[in-house]
Design a protein around this motif. Structure first.
Motif, short mmCIF file in Angstrom:
data_model
loop_
_atom_site.label_atom_id
_atom_site.label_comp_id
_atom_site.label_asym_id
_atom_site.label_seq_id
_atom_site.Cartn_x
_atom_site.Cartn_y
_atom_site.Cartn_z
N HIS A 188 11.50 0.34 -5.98
CA HIS A 188 10.76 -0.90 -5.74
C HIS A 188 10.18 -0.89 -4.34
O HIS A 188 10.89 -0.62 -3.37
N VAL A 189 8.89 -1.16 -4.25
CA VAL A 189 8.21 -1.37 -2.98
C VAL A 189 7.75 -2.82 -2.97
O VAL A 189 6.98 -3.25 -3.83
N LEU B 125 7.34 -1.24 7.01
CA LEU B 125 6.41 -0.17 7.35
C LEU B 125 7.19 1.14 7.31
O LEU B 125 8.18 1.30 8.05
N ILE B 126 6.74 2.06 6.48
CA ILE B 126 7.41 3.36 6.33
C ILE B 126 6.45 4.43 6.83
O ILE B 126 5.35 4.60 6.29
N GLY B 127 6.86 5.18 7.86
CA GLY B 127 6.00 6.17 8.48
C GLY B 127 5.78 7.40 7.61
O GLY B 127 6.52 7.68 6.66
N ASP B 128 4.76 8.16 7.97
CA ASP B 128 4.38 9.35 7.22
C ASP B 128 5.53 10.34 7.10
O ASP B 128 6.31 10.55 8.06
N PHE B 129 5.65 10.97 5.93
CA PHE B 129 6.56 12.08 5.64
C PHE B 129 8.04 11.68 5.74
O PHE B 129 8.91 12.52 5.94
N THR B 130 8.31 10.40 5.57
CA THR B 130 9.68 9.90 5.55
C THR B 130 10.19 9.87 4.11
O THR B 130 9.45 9.64 3.17
N VAL C 204 3.71 2.02 2.79
CA VAL C 204 4.37 3.33 2.73
C VAL C 204 3.32 4.38 3.06
O VAL C 204 2.26 4.43 2.43
N GLY C 205 3.59 5.24 4.04
CA GLY C 205 2.60 6.15 4.57
C GLY C 205 2.30 7.36 3.70
O GLY C 205 2.62 7.41 2.51
N THR D 282 0.84 -1.20 0.00
CA THR D 282 0.00 0.00 0.00
C THR D 282 0.87 1.24 0.00
O THR D 282 1.94 1.26 0.63
N VAL D 283 0.42 2.25 -0.72
CA VAL D 283 1.15 3.51 -0.85
C VAL D 283 0.17 4.63 -0.53
O VAL D 283 -0.89 4.74 -1.16
#
Length: 211
Positions: free
Chosen positions: A114-115, A138-143, A121-122, A102-103
């Motif tokens: 590549h994801v 898991l990639i947090g918001d605004f990273t 991805v937030g 999810t993006v």
């Protein structure tokens, strides 16, 4: 994912130009840049750069935060959503997004990035040119995952982090909110304390030297 017919790009720095490049390659026909520092009659090719924008985007248009800074993108997303304007999710046609990944809205996936499968991805993130976010991350918001950085499987990267160009986060590592991992560094253990980490293995900077 359906591309918008037009894109309102917030900012006109280097990242905004990368956003424009991906947008055009994705088939978006019309662009407008909004930047308070716009010069009179400034353009990007045929597309205007304007100092302000007050009216709602036209039907079929959406908005893309394009600050290279995480706090800047957070503010841009807030500015747009408070007005009820739809945020774009922009994925290069040369990027790959795996099964079940999810993006989030306002996120940019650059050329040849590549994801991996089941990754998340937030909001307002950047996965830049050639970067890898592998399976179940898991990639947090605004990273921002910078160019050619590699985040191996099952990592958890917090919000407002910066993972520098060519850096590596090995499998299963946790990087807490607001941390910067310098270019070319390797995080081989969890990074818990706020700060800047450099080197191989990555160590926290204190003053001018890592400790």
């Amino acid at each position: 994912m359906t591309s918008p017919s037009g894109l309102l790009i917030l900012g006109f720095g280097g990242h905004a130009r990368a956003v424009a490049d991906v947008a055009l390659m994705s088939g978006i026909k019309e662009l407008r840049f909004i930047d308070v520092n716009a010069r009179p009659n400034e353009t990007f090719g045929p597309f205007p750069v304007l100092p302000s924008w007050d009216e709602a985007p036209s039907a079929g248009w959406s908005v893309m935060p394009a600050s290279g800074d995480g706090l800047g993108r957070e503010a841009q997303c807030d500015w747009a959503t408070k007005r009820g304007w739809a945020l774009a999710t922009l994925i290069s046609p040369t990027a790959t997004v795996g099964f079940g990944a999810t993006v989030g809205p306002g996120t940019f996936i650059g050329h040849h990035a590549h994801v991996g499968p089941m990754a998340s991805v937030g909001t307002g993130c950047i996965v830049n040119t050639g970067a890898i976010v592998e399976h179940e991350c898991l990639i947090g918001d605004f990273t921002h995952i910078s160019i050619n950085a590699a985040v191996a499987g099952r990592c958890h990267i917090g919000r407002l982090c910066f993972i520098g160009a060519g850096s590596t986060v090995i499998d299963g590592i946790r990087v807490n909110d607001g941390i910067t991992l310098g270019g070319g560094a390797c995080a081989h253990r969890d990074l818990d304390e706020a700060g800047i980490y450099v080197g191989v293995p990555a160590r926290k900077m204190t003053g001018k030297s890592p400790v």
